[in-house]
Motif scaffolding. Structure first.
Motif, PDB file in Angstrom:
ATOM      1  N   LEU A   1       5.928  14.098  -6.076  1.00  0.00           N
ATOM      2  CA  LEU A   1       5.818  13.016  -5.088  1.00  0.00           C
ATOM      3  C   LEU A   1       4.414  12.972  -4.487  1.00  0.00           C
ATOM      4  N   ASP A   2       3.876  14.148  -4.143  1.00  0.00           N
ATOM      5  CA  ASP A   2       2.525  14.204  -3.598  1.00  0.00           C
ATOM      6  C   ASP A   2       1.505  13.677  -4.602  1.00  0.00           C
TER       7      ASP A   2
ATOM      8  N   HIS B   1       2.056  11.610  -7.051  1.00  0.00           N
ATOM      9  CA  HIS B   1       2.275  10.168  -7.195  1.00  0.00           C
ATOM     10  C   HIS B   1       1.621   9.412  -6.036  1.00  0.00           C
ATOM     11  N   THR B   2       1.788   9.929  -4.831  1.00  0.00           N
ATOM     12  CA  THR B   2       1.197   9.290  -3.652  1.00  0.00           C
ATOM     13  C   THR B   2      -0.323   9.264  -3.761  1.00  0.00           C
ATOM     14  N   GLU B   3      -0.917  10.378  -4.181  1.00  0.00           N
ATOM     15  CA  GLU B   3      -2.371  10.436  -4.337  1.00  0.00           C
ATOM     16  C   GLU B   3      -2.844   9.475  -5.429  1.00  0.00           C
TER      17      GLU B   3
ATOM     18  N   GLU C   1      -1.361   6.754  -6.387  1.00  0.00           N
ATOM     19  CA  GLU C   1      -1.179   5.399  -5.876  1.00  0.00           C
ATOM     20  C   GLU C   1      -2.324   5.022  -4.930  1.00  0.00           C
ATOM     21  N   LYS C   2      -2.714   5.949  -4.055  1.00  0.00           N
ATOM     22  CA  LYS C   2      -3.838   5.689  -3.147  1.00  0.00           C
ATOM     23  C   LYS C   2      -5.116   5.430  -3.929  1.00  0.00           C
TER      24      LYS C   2
END
Length: 92
Positions: free
Chosen positions: A67-68, A70-72, A74-75
């Motif tokens: 998840l982390d 993926h978030t990075e 995406e950013k």
């Protein structure tokens, strides 16, 4: 429509109802069995509850790490998109 699928986890039979289909349910059950086997390796005695908790902790850690990541990612994609849009405006 949900399909009832028989799986075996830790030698125990379960009937799982899922929209995903039998192949996906069997894949998940195999993954769970692999994770539990991995945790139980090297132990002389196997406490089922402790094995399940350790396997869940391993899976939760991996899930949160993904998840982390993926978030990075995406950013980073949004930053790149903003740069592309700025370039497009500058060239207009």
């Amino acid at each position: 429509m949900k399909e009832a699928v028989q799986v075996t986890i830790l030698g125990q039979q379960y009937t799982v109802k899922s929209d995903s289909g039998a192949a996906d349910v069997h894949r998940v059950a195999a993954f769970v069995n692999d994770q539990l086997s991995h945790v139980a390796r090297g132990k002389k005695t196997v406490d089922t509850l402790n094995s399940v908790i350790l396997a869940l902790m391993n899976l939760a850690g991996t899930h949160l790490q993904l998840l982390d990541e993926h978030t990075e990612a995406e950013k980073r994609l949004f930053r790149l998109l903003e740069k592309l849009e700025e370039e497009a405006v500058d060239r207009s």
